[in-house]
Design an enzyme around this catalytic site. Structure first.
Site, PDB file in Angstrom:
ATOM      1  N   GLY A  83       0.786  -1.233   0.000  1.00 20.41           N
ATOM      2  CA  GLY A  83       0.000   0.000   0.000  1.00 20.41           C
ATOM      3  C   GLY A  83       0.812   1.273   0.000  1.00 20.41           C
ATOM      4  O   GLY A  83       0.375   2.300  -0.509  1.00 20.41           O
ATOM      5  N   ASP A 142      -5.202   1.954  10.528  1.00 18.47           N
ATOM      6  CA  ASP A 142      -6.597   1.631  10.789  1.00 18.47           C
ATOM      7  C   ASP A 142      -6.718   1.215  12.256  1.00 18.47           C
ATOM      8  O   ASP A 142      -6.885   2.047  13.130  1.00 18.47           O
ATOM      9  CB  ASP A 142      -6.996   0.534   9.799  1.00 18.47           C
ATOM     10  N   PHE A 191     -14.077   3.177   4.524  1.00 22.83           N
ATOM     11  CA  PHE A 191     -13.140   2.450   3.687  1.00 22.83           C
ATOM     12  C   PHE A 191     -12.773   3.288   2.475  1.00 22.83           C
ATOM     13  O   PHE A 191     -13.634   3.721   1.726  1.00 22.83           O
ATOM     14  CB  PHE A 191     -13.741   1.118   3.241  1.00 22.83           C
ATOM     15  N   ARG A 204      -5.611   0.615  -6.613  1.00 19.75           N
ATOM     16  CA  ARG A 204      -4.355   1.186  -6.112  1.00 19.75           C
ATOM     17  C   ARG A 204      -3.821   2.248  -7.064  1.00 19.75           C
ATOM     18  O   ARG A 204      -3.119   3.156  -6.652  1.00 19.75           O
ATOM     19  CB  ARG A 204      -3.284   0.098  -5.965  1.00 19.75           C
TER      20      ARG A 204
HETATM   21  P1  IMP Z   1      -4.154  -1.954  10.694  1.00 14.95           P
HETATM   22  O1  IMP Z   1      -3.797  -0.529  11.035  1.00 14.95           O
HETATM   23  O2  IMP Z   1      -3.230  -2.948  11.331  1.00 14.95           O
HETATM   24  O3  IMP Z   1      -5.609  -2.255  10.970  1.00 14.95           O
HETATM   25  O4  IMP Z   1      -3.985  -2.274   9.183  1.00 14.95           O
HETATM   26  C1  IMP Z   1      -3.792  -1.347   8.256  1.00 14.95           C
HETATM   27  C2  IMP Z   1      -3.834  -1.997   6.886  1.00 14.95           C
HETATM   28  O5  IMP Z   1      -5.165  -2.384   6.534  1.00 14.95           O
HETATM   29  C3  IMP Z   1      -3.415  -0.940   5.912  1.00 14.95           C
HETATM   30  O6  IMP Z   1      -2.022  -0.966   5.704  1.00 14.95           O
HETATM   31  C4  IMP Z   1      -4.220  -1.301   4.696  1.00 14.95           C
HETATM   32  O7  IMP Z   1      -3.529  -2.250   3.927  1.00 14.95           O
HETATM   33  C5  IMP Z   1      -5.483  -1.922   5.231  1.00 14.95           C
HETATM   34  N1  IMP Z   1      -6.560  -0.900   5.315  1.00 14.95           N
HETATM   35  C6  IMP Z   1      -7.062  -0.347   6.426  1.00 14.95           C
HETATM   36  N2  IMP Z   1      -8.013   0.553   6.142  1.00 14.95           N
HETATM   37  C7  IMP Z   1      -8.099   0.586   4.792  1.00 14.95           C
HETATM   38  C8  IMP Z   1      -8.914   1.342   3.858  1.00 14.95           C
HETATM   39  O8  IMP Z   1      -9.752   2.183   4.206  1.00 14.95           O
HETATM   40  N3  IMP Z   1      -8.699   1.088   2.542  1.00 14.95           N
HETATM   41  C9  IMP Z   1      -7.797   0.177   2.103  1.00 14.95           C
HETATM   42  N4  IMP Z   1      -7.025  -0.544   2.931  1.00 14.95           N
HETATM   43  C10 IMP Z   1      -7.172  -0.345   4.262  1.00 14.95           C
HETATM   44 MG    MG Z   2      -0.424  -0.961   4.416  1.00 14.83          MG
END
Ligand code: IMP
Ligand code: MG
Length: 218
Positions: A83, A142, A191, A204
């Protein structure tokens, strides 16, 4: 649906009352995206949160802030695949100083249906970071589980320092405290796709960041 998204989809905001803005990335010939499934990628966006120009502007500001903080020090920026590819590419080019770049790939979620905080390293750094100043670069925080785990993992390798830079953060979704030094924008718990962020590996390559139209999910 991939596990991570099944978790996120209930949070998707209902369609907005206000009409969708026309997309700013249209239609100069050099900027058209290739057709996908007979439609242009942008057509699936219902709302643009950040335009390409806004993103570039914010990354420039973040780069200047980082430059000030690490003046006179060597700096390694670590992008989290996949990402953060776009953020890394544009942030790195916003610096007017030398930096080094390295990459890590992690899988954020275990086999369960919920984010477990269990992170697996799919690709580790090529760089020995002991004694080095490191800034982890991500596109979105997130729950914070991935970066919280990653920060302590990298910290255990005796770096001079570890900080985090993220383009986006969803404060309402946070489950683990993460000390983030550089944040582009805080956003609501929706999202989002584009600029490296995917839905089922697509979108992407959008230049802007926005929310998807509900029909995409059904
Ligand atoms: P977390 O902070 O461990 O929950 O994970 C974050 C990862 O979840 C990010 O690096 C993204 O790959 C994916 N992610 C979280 N929110 C989104 C979103 O709104 N769109 C797309 N990917 C997301
Ligand atoms: Mg990521």
């Amino acid at each position: 649906l991939p596990v991570a998204y099944r978790r996120l989809l209930p949070d998707l905001a209902p369609p907005r009352a206000k009409p969708a803005r026309p997309l700013p990335c249209h239609p100069s010939p050099g900027r058209r995206l290739p057709a996908m499934d007979s439609a242009h990628v942008e057509n699936d966006l219902v709302n643009v949160l950040f335009t390409e120009a806004q993103i570039q502007q914010r990354l420039q500001e973040m780069a200047e802030e980082i430059e000030r903080d690490y003046e006179g020090e060597e700096l390694l920026i670590v992008g989290i695949l996949r990402g953060a590819v776009m953020v890394m590419a544009d942030l790195a080019r916003s610096f007017s100083r030398h930096i080094e770049m390295d990459w890590m790939a992690v899988s954020s979620y275990g086999s369960g249906t919920k984010s477990s905080g269990v992170v697996r390293i799919l690709k580790d750094l090529d760089t020995d970071i002991s004694g080095r100043h490191v800034v982890i670069v991500d596109e979105i925080i997130d729950t914070g589980l991935t970066l919280s785990w990653l920060t302590s993992n990298l910290s255990s390798r005796n770096p001079a320092s570890v900080q985090i830079a993220t383009l986006l953060r969803k404060p309402e979704a946070l489950q683990m405290p993460v000390d983030v030094k550089y944040v582009g924008w805080d956003i609501p718990n929706e999202f989002v796709v584009g600029y490296g962020l995917d839905y089922r590996e697509k979108y992407r390559n959008l230049r802007d960041i926005g929310t998807l139209a509900p029909h995409v999910y059904s």
